[in-house]
Structures are given as C-alpha cells and as structure tokens.
Design a protein around this motif. Structure first.
Motif, PDB file in Angstrom:
ATOM      1  N   ASP A 145      -3.272  -8.105  -5.504  1.00 24.95           N
ATOM      2  CA  ASP A 145      -3.030  -6.677  -5.739  1.00 24.95           C
ATOM      3  C   ASP A 145      -2.855  -6.510  -7.244  1.00 24.95           C
ATOM      4  O   ASP A 145      -1.817  -6.865  -7.806  1.00 24.95           O
ATOM      5  CB  ASP A 145      -1.773  -6.261  -4.968  1.00 24.95           C
ATOM      6  N   ASP A 146      -3.871  -5.974  -7.908  1.00 20.98           N
ATOM      7  CA  ASP A 146      -3.837  -5.915  -9.371  1.00 20.98           C
ATOM      8  C   ASP A 146      -2.713  -5.037  -9.891  1.00 20.98           C
ATOM      9  O   ASP A 146      -2.127  -5.316 -10.941  1.00 20.98           O
ATOM     10  CB  ASP A 146      -5.180  -5.416  -9.902  1.00 20.98           C
ATOM     11  N   GLU A 147      -2.380  -3.972  -9.175  1.00 23.66           N
ATOM     12  CA  GLU A 147      -1.299  -3.103  -9.626  1.00 23.66           C
ATOM     13  C   GLU A 147       0.037  -3.841  -9.598  1.00 23.66           C
ATOM     14  O   GLU A 147       0.834  -3.756 -10.544  1.00 23.66           O
ATOM     15  CB  GLU A 147      -1.225  -1.853  -8.741  1.00 23.66           C
ATOM     16  N   TRP A 182       4.104  -2.685   1.891  1.00 22.62           N
ATOM     17  CA  TRP A 182       3.283  -3.129   0.758  1.00 22.62           C
ATOM     18  C   TRP A 182       2.148  -4.043   1.228  1.00 22.62           C
ATOM     19  O   TRP A 182       0.987  -3.835   0.876  1.00 22.62           O
ATOM     20  CB  TRP A 182       4.160  -3.843  -0.267  1.00 22.62           C
ATOM     21  N   TYR A 183       2.462  -5.053   2.032  1.00 23.35           N
ATOM     22  CA  TYR A 183       1.432  -5.989   2.468  1.00 23.35           C
ATOM     23  C   TYR A 183       0.369  -5.304   3.317  1.00 23.35           C
ATOM     24  O   TYR A 183      -0.821  -5.628   3.237  1.00 23.35           O
ATOM     25  CB  TYR A 183       2.063  -7.149   3.236  1.00 23.35           C
ATOM     26  N   LYS A 227      -0.664  -2.210   3.050  1.00 26.47           N
ATOM     27  CA  LYS A 227      -1.536  -1.482   2.121  1.00 26.47           C
ATOM     28  C   LYS A 227      -2.388  -2.445   1.309  1.00 26.47           C
ATOM     29  O   LYS A 227      -3.594  -2.220   1.122  1.00 26.47           O
ATOM     30  CB  LYS A 227      -0.685  -0.626   1.192  1.00 26.47           C
ATOM     31  N   ALA A 228      -1.785  -3.544   0.827  1.00 24.29           N
ATOM     32  CA  ALA A 228      -2.524  -4.496  -0.008  1.00 24.29           C
ATOM     33  C   ALA A 228      -3.669  -5.132   0.763  1.00 24.29           C
ATOM     34  O   ALA A 228      -4.776  -5.298   0.234  1.00 24.29           O
ATOM     35  CB  ALA A 228      -1.582  -5.571  -0.538  1.00 24.29           C
TER      36      ALA A 228
END
Length: 342
Positions: free
Chosen positions: A144-146, A23-24, A26-27
């Motif tokens: 990360d807005d999502e 996740w990090y 990609k973010a």
C-alpha cells in the motif's frame, strides 16, 4: 486534533483489530490476486492476539478527543543467533512491526493528521527499542503505497518486496538455451543446491544491497534444504551445460498470510552463475518449476527480493511477479551518540 498515547493491552484488541481489518480489506482490493480472499485470511484479532502474546512486545495505542482509537503500533523484538539462516536477511538484534502490527484510523482525517498519529506512536515505541539497544527497526505491510509513504516520512526505506504471480497451465515457453539441460534435484544434490544458495547469498554483500552475510549462517544455509529435497510437496531443479552446474531453483510450500493465499508455493532460491547470466537460463528454470507447480495443485507462486538488488529487483517483476507486500527498514547508528556534538 490532540491524541493521547497509552499502552495497548488485550482488552483493546477488538477495537484495534477493527482498524486493521478495515485497512487490510481496502488494501487487498488494490493488490493483485487478492480480491475475495478476506474470509480465508487471518483476521485482525488473530494477528494482533499473536503479536501481543509474544515476549517483549512493545505496544501502544492513540485516542483522539472523542475517545475513539486513532491508531496502534506493536513491535516485537528479534534476536537471531549467528548461525540462524534468518540472519542473512535481518540484523541479529532488531525489532519488527509485523503484519497486523499497526493500523491507523481512516475516514475524513487528512494524511497529515494520520502522519502525526503514526509519528507519535513510533516515537513512543522507538524510544523503548533504542533503550533496549535495538537500533534496526523493520515494518511488514501490504504493498500500500500511501501507508508506506507515511513510514517513509518517519525515516524508513524500502528494504524488501514480496511478489505474487498466478500459476497457469503450460503456455508459451521461453526460448531454449544452447546446450542447456535441466534436471530435477533430489537428496543427493544437497551439496550442489547448498553451494549455489551460498553463492547467491554472498552476492548481497555487494552493491547495492551491502548486507553482511555471517559465515555461520552461510554454513547453515548449505544444509538448510535437506528436508525440501526429500519432500514431495517441494521441488528443486539444477541447470547444467556440458556437465557443469550453472544454475538452480528451489520451491517450497508457502506459509499463508495476509498477502499470501492458501495453496501457494514459494520460490526460496534461484541462482545462475555470473558468467551465464543474460542468456535466459533463469526463465527456463522458472518455466520448468511453474509447470511442476501447476501439476501439483499450486495456483499461486510468491517470492521476495531485496529492493536494492541490481539483479533480483529487475528480474522478478519482469517475469510476472507483482508486488503484494513491503518490508521497510530504518537503521539507527549508535555511534552518533558516542561522538560529542560540536
């Protein structure tokens, strides 16, 4: 998909850390000034290991029908003394899901399923936090807005923003301000810096921040920057007009982290008196500070501000800070359970 929630223990760290690192990674690719930083950033195992080692941490993980981990969440209790400077920005008895404190499995699963997993994890941990009379919950995460939206759907709101900006060689300077002079502050300016820092903090009592500023914590703030004023790695400046102090700015070395690179300086205080605002004084102070930062080897500057501040929330993005981190907040009022339902 049905998920099972169980305690997260140290033996599960590698699997949970793999979710976090994906996740990090990609973010960060979607954030400013982050690409290429992964090798220098704290890894998932390091972040999560520190969180689980903290006293009182509540941590759970969820698994799908295939046995694979679908997410985890770990919250750390916060207990702040009345005279702790941190009490100016956080409630004294609360809980924090810090950086590295949660991650969800990505891939083909839809957002709705990930929302369900997060709600289940948070509901399990929140029940224990409320039983411990911790009614304010914070979450730190990359901008990360999502991911933030998933927390918003759990009842959280945006409380603070962390921004990042590159420090470049001296370029175009802001327009001068009539009769303004700026001088470097030193140890002898502690009273001046402390007084203006307190005035800046007191502004958060008003609209639209509405954050209590405990007097014992404000008293601590008056002398908090004694070390910074004597440290060559830090810098502070005072703006004067006709001998009157009307503003200041303080920079200190930033602690590197998931969204803050090495070699970064942090803007921890900035203040301009109310009657002098709108003249460009803060831009002159910032330009002076940035020139010093570049000459001292800093290549990035970070700052955080309240999302509800009518001054900071507009000013810092306007001068070049771009969001890299969010702090979310949820406040549960215990009085709602003290009143019988009708």
């Amino acid at each position: 998909m049905t998920v099972a929630i169980a305690p997260l223990t140290t033996e599960h760290v590698p699997e949970a850390a793999a979710l976090l690192d994906r996740w990090y990674g990609k973010a960060r690719r979607g954030l400013p000034l982050q690409p290429g930083r992964a090798a220098a950033s704290p890894g998932g195992e390091e972040l999560l290991g520190k969180i689980l080692a903290g006293p009182g941490t509540e941590a759970v993980a969820s698994r799908g029908g295939d046995g694979a981990m679908t997410g985890y969440l770990a919250a750390t209790p916060l207990d702040l003394a009345d005279d702790d400077r941190a009490a100016l920005r956080a409630y004294p008895r609360s809980a924090l899901v810090g950086y590295g404190g949660h991650a969800l499995r990505g891939g083909r699963e839809g957002q709705g399923l990930r929302d369900d997993v997060l709600r289940g994890l948070y509901a399990t941990v929140a029940q224990r936090l409320v039983a411990d009379r911790r009614y304010v919950h914070y979450v730190d995460l990359p901008a990360d807005d999502e991911a933030a939206l998933a927390w918003f759907r759990c009842g959280f709101g945006l409380e603070r923003v962390r921004g990042l900006m590159a420090v470049r060689p001296k370029g175009r300077q802001p327009r001068g301000v009539d009769a303004l002079s700026v001088r470097r502050a030193g140890p002898g300016d502690l009273d001046r810096i402390g007084r203006m820092a307190v005035e800046a903090a007191r502004a958060d009592r008003g609209s639209a921040v509405f954050r209590p500023q405990p007097e014992p914590a404000l008293a601590t703030l008056r002398t908090h920057y004694a070390g910074a004023l004597a440290d060559s790695r830090s810098g502070a400046w005072v703006a004067l007009r006709r001998g009157e102090e009307i503003g200041m700015v303080v920079l200190i070395p930033a602690e590197p982290g998931p969204v803050v690179p090495e070699g970064c300086v942090e803007l921890v205080e900035a203040y301009v008196t109310h009657v002098a605002r709108g003249e460009g004084i803060s831009r002159v102070l910032l330009a002076t500070a940035l020139a010093w930062a570049y000459d001292h080897g800093y290549r990035h500057i970070t700052a955080s501000w309240s999302a509800g501040s009518p001054v900071s929330a507009a000013n810092w993005p306007a001068v070049g800070f771009r969001p890299v981190g969010y702090r979310l907040q949820r406040v549960l009022d215990p009085r709602m359970w003290a009143t019988p339902h009708r």
